[in-house]
Design a protein around this motif. Structure first.
Motif, mmCIF file in Angstrom:
data_model
loop_
_atom_site.group_PDB
_atom_site.id
_atom_site.type_symbol
_atom_site.label_atom_id
_atom_site.label_comp_id
_atom_site.label_asym_id
_atom_site.label_seq_id
_atom_site.Cartn_x
_atom_site.Cartn_y
_atom_site.Cartn_z
ATOM 1 N N ARG A 51 0.790 -1.310 -0.080
ATOM 2 C CA ARG A 51 0.016 0.083 0.009
ATOM 3 C C ARG A 51 0.973 1.441 0.007
ATOM 4 O O ARG A 51 0.303 2.420 -0.276
ATOM 5 C CB ARG A 51 -0.976 -0.115 1.200
ATOM 6 N N TYR A 52 2.087 1.180 0.446
ATOM 7 C CA TYR A 52 2.866 2.219 0.494
ATOM 8 C C TYR A 52 4.445 1.988 -0.112
ATOM 9 O O TYR A 52 4.865 0.706 0.372
ATOM 10 C CB TYR A 52 3.021 2.702 1.731
ATOM 11 N N CYS A 57 1.936 -0.398 -10.319
ATOM 12 C CA CYS A 57 1.019 0.181 -9.083
ATOM 13 C C CYS A 57 -0.331 0.666 -9.887
ATOM 14 O O CYS A 57 -1.479 0.936 -8.924
ATOM 15 C CB CYS A 57 1.622 1.670 -8.410
ATOM 16 N N ARG A 79 -4.326 -0.752 -4.932
ATOM 17 C CA ARG A 79 -4.927 0.337 -4.049
ATOM 18 C C ARG A 79 -3.629 1.027 -3.274
ATOM 19 O O ARG A 79 -3.476 0.850 -1.981
ATOM 20 C CB ARG A 79 -5.931 -0.266 -3.059
ATOM 21 N N TYR A 107 -1.673 3.912 -1.635
ATOM 22 C CA TYR A 107 -1.832 5.380 -1.048
ATOM 23 C C TYR A 107 -0.705 6.233 -1.324
ATOM 24 O O TYR A 107 -0.844 7.408 -1.037
ATOM 25 C CB TYR A 107 -2.534 5.348 0.000
ATOM 26 N N GLY A 108 0.547 5.845 -1.392
ATOM 27 C CA GLY A 108 1.735 6.883 -1.253
ATOM 28 C C GLY A 108 2.927 6.203 -1.558
ATOM 29 O O GLY A 108 3.208 4.982 -1.612
ATOM 30 N N PHE A 140 0.009 8.095 -7.193
ATOM 31 C CA PHE A 140 -0.307 7.924 -5.801
ATOM 32 C C PHE A 140 -0.767 9.152 -5.383
ATOM 33 O O PHE A 140 -0.419 10.182 -5.674
ATOM 34 C CB PHE A 140 1.258 7.901 -5.111
ATOM 35 N N PRO A 141 -1.747 8.972 -4.440
ATOM 36 C CA PRO A 141 -2.301 10.113 -3.641
ATOM 37 C C PRO A 141 -1.358 11.066 -2.849
ATOM 38 O O PRO A 141 -1.525 12.448 -2.719
ATOM 39 C CB PRO A 141 -3.401 9.719 -2.756
#
Length: 185
Positions: A9-10, A58, A62, A64-65, A99-100
């Motif tokens: 996720r990261y 990616c 999901r 996120y960063g 990525f957000p």
């Protein structure tokens, strides 16, 4: 019951495994890096093709960063011959599409701080690590053998960057000045 996720996720990557400082607390000079075949590789810059491949993998996940830093000075990243990517600003832009949350850390002693503006960078950490020249030079000595004025140059570069950010009314990135906690600080 714990469940292992199928995809991270990261991400934390190192665009540049080189640095313009020789901080006594940093292990960059003793860390060994290896390629896919297990061969040791010298310090250097991440290939754009490897970075682009990660961005492609990616997409649709999901994630996120991403942190675009580890031990090296990421602001030193630049494209190579035959690559149309110029510098870390291009890498940040590409990451911000995937990525957000995109963050980066720098020692601030770089001439291209302005390149992070208008890139989608969420968070910028600037590690000064000394409030006086003596303390700064203990904690952040230059990789150059004779580099007088490094402290004043770094402070000036950071001030200029913050003034430009304010003058151009940029909302981001969020900027944090970091100072390590040790006996001299």
């Amino acid at each position: 019951e714990r469940k292992v996720i199928g995809f991270p996720r990261y991400f934390i990557i190192e665009p540049a495994s080189v640095c313009n400082k020789r901080c006594p607390f940093c292990p960059i000079d003793i860390v060994e890096r290896y390629d896919e075949s297990g061969q040791a590789v010298p310090p250097g810059l991440m290939r754009w093709s490897d970075f682009s491949k990660l961005m492609d993998e990616c997409r649709g996940e999901r994630v996120y960063g991403i942190s675009l830093y580890q031990l090296g000075e990421s602001m030193l990243w630049s494209g190579r011959a035959g690559c149309d990517r110029i510098d870390i600003g291009d890498m940040i832009r590409a990451a911000s599409v995937a990525f957000p949350v995109v963050n980066l850390s720098t020692n601030g002693d770089v001439a291209n701080l302005h390149r992070v503006l208008d890139t989608g960078l969420s968070d910028l950490i600037i590690s000064i690590d000394g409030l006086t020249e003596d303390v700064y030079l203990q904690n952040r000595p230059s990789a150059k053998s004779n580099d007088p004025g490094a402290f004043n140059r770094t402070i000036e570069r950071v001030r200029n960057f913050l003034a430009l950010k304010e003058q151009q009314r940029h909302d981001g990135p969020w900027v944090r000045i970091q100072i390590i906690n040790n006996a001299s600080t």
